[in-house]
Write an enzyme that holds these catalytic residues in place. Structure first.
Site, PDB file in Angstrom:
ATOM      1  N   ASN A   7       0.808  -1.154  -0.071  1.00  0.00           N
ATOM      2  CA  ASN A   7      -0.018   0.023  -0.155  1.00  0.00           C
ATOM      3  C   ASN A   7       0.893   1.177  -0.190  1.00  0.00           C
ATOM      4  O   ASN A   7       0.199   2.353   0.528  1.00  0.00           O
ATOM      5  CB  ASN A   7      -0.995   0.131   1.160  1.00  0.00           C
ATOM      6  N   ARG A   8       2.015   1.138  -0.613  1.00  0.00           N
ATOM      7  CA  ARG A   8       3.079   2.163  -0.801  1.00  0.00           C
ATOM      8  C   ARG A   8       3.324   2.726   0.850  1.00  0.00           C
ATOM      9  O   ARG A   8       3.846   4.158   0.904  1.00  0.00           O
ATOM     10  CB  ARG A   8       2.330   3.364  -1.515  1.00  0.00           C
ATOM     11  N   LEU A   9       3.027   2.101   1.660  1.00  0.00           N
ATOM     12  CA  LEU A   9       3.476   2.634   3.205  1.00  0.00           C
ATOM     13  C   LEU A   9       4.889   1.851   3.519  1.00  0.00           C
ATOM     14  O   LEU A   9       5.125   1.196   4.410  1.00  0.00           O
ATOM     15  CB  LEU A   9       2.607   2.148   4.200  1.00  0.00           C
TER      16      LEU A   9
END
Length: 215
Positions: free
Chosen positions: A192-194
Site C-alpha cells: 500500500n505504498r507505506l
C-alpha cells in the site's frame, strides 16, 4: 509522443525494516543488506550504484558506476579524474550515491563528501585490473569528444605495442575516490505504498542519529 505509465504498479511485500533489528551504525546495516542481496537474489551487479554530482555547468548529473570497496570510512570507486564526473567532484565534493535492488525491494541513498584516496591504494587496485582494462584507462580521454570509434581502437593498438611485455603504469589522471557518508537512508518496499524509510544522520559529535521517515 504521449505514453501513459499510470498503470505500472507493483505491490512490495517481501520484507520489513524495523528499528529494533538495526545496528546503530548505518555502515553495518549496509554491509548486511549488501550481503543479503548478493547472496539471495539474482541482481547481476550488486555493486552497481548511481553517482550524482553537481557539474561545472551547475546541473546535477547521475550515472551508474561500480562500487569497488566499502569500509567503516566510506565507499570507494575508481574513475578518470579528468572526466566530467571527476572534474565535478574536484570542484564540488558533495555527492550522492544510491543503490536500487528491485529484486529485494530495497534502496539505499547516501549523501557524502568525496575525496581522492591515497595514491598507493589506487596503484594497488590498478595493478589488480585485467590488462585490457589497464590499457583502456590510458586510451580514453574520458568525456572528451572523439571523431569515431576507430580513433579509440587505433590508440589501443598503439599502446598494446608500446607496452608489449611490459608493466602498464597507472596514469596520474586515474584513481579512486572515497565517499564519506554524512547521511544514509534505507528504504524497504511495503504494501500500500507505506514503505519503511530509516534515515541515519551524523550530528555535530559525529554520532549517527536514527529516524524513521514518512513514506
Amino acid at each position: 509522443m504521449n505514453t501513459d505509465l499510470g498503470n505500472y504498479r507493483k505491490s512490495y511485500e517481501k520484507q520489513e525494516l524495523i528499528e529494533k533489528n538495526l545496528s546503530d551504525n548505518p555502515l553495518e546495516v549496509f554491509q548486511k543488506w549488501f550481503h543479503e542481496v548478493d547472496t539471495n537474489f539474482d541482481v547481476g551487479e550488486t555493486n552497481a550504484m548511481t553517482l550524482s554530482t553537481i557539474g561545472l555547468d551547475g546541473f546535477p548529473k547521475s550515472r551508474v558506476v561500480l562500487l569497488k570497496k566499502f569500509t567503516y570510512e566510506g565507499f570507494i570507486f575508481y574513475t578518470n579524474y579528468k572526466s566530467e564526473k571527476g572534474k565535478a567532484i574536484l570542484k564540488n565534493p558533495n555527492v550522492c550515491i544510491s543503490f536500487f535492488w528491485p529484486e529485494a525491494e530495497r534502496q539505499v541513498i547516501i549523501k557524502g563528501k568525496a575525496e581522492k584516496i591515497a595514491e598507493n591504494l589506487s596503484d594497488g587496485y590498478f595493478e589488480s585490473r585485467p590488462r585490457g582494462s589497464q590499457l583502456g584507462a590510458l586510451v580514453s580521454n574520458q568525456s572528451n569528444v572523439i571523431k569515431d570509434r576507430g580513433e579509440l581502437e587505433y590508440r589501443l593498438k598503439v599502446l598494446e605495442e608500446k607496452y608489449k611485455g611490459k608493466e602498464i603504469p597507472r596514469p596520474d589522471f586515474w584513481g579512486g575516490f572515497i565517499v564519506k557518508p554524512v547521511e544514509m537512508e534505507f528504504w524497504q518496499g511495503r504494501p500500500n505504498r507505506l514503505h519503511d524509510r530509516i534515515r541515519y544522520q551524523l550530528n555535530q559529535n559525529f554520532d549517527w542519529v536514527q529516524e524513521r521517515l514518512s513514506p
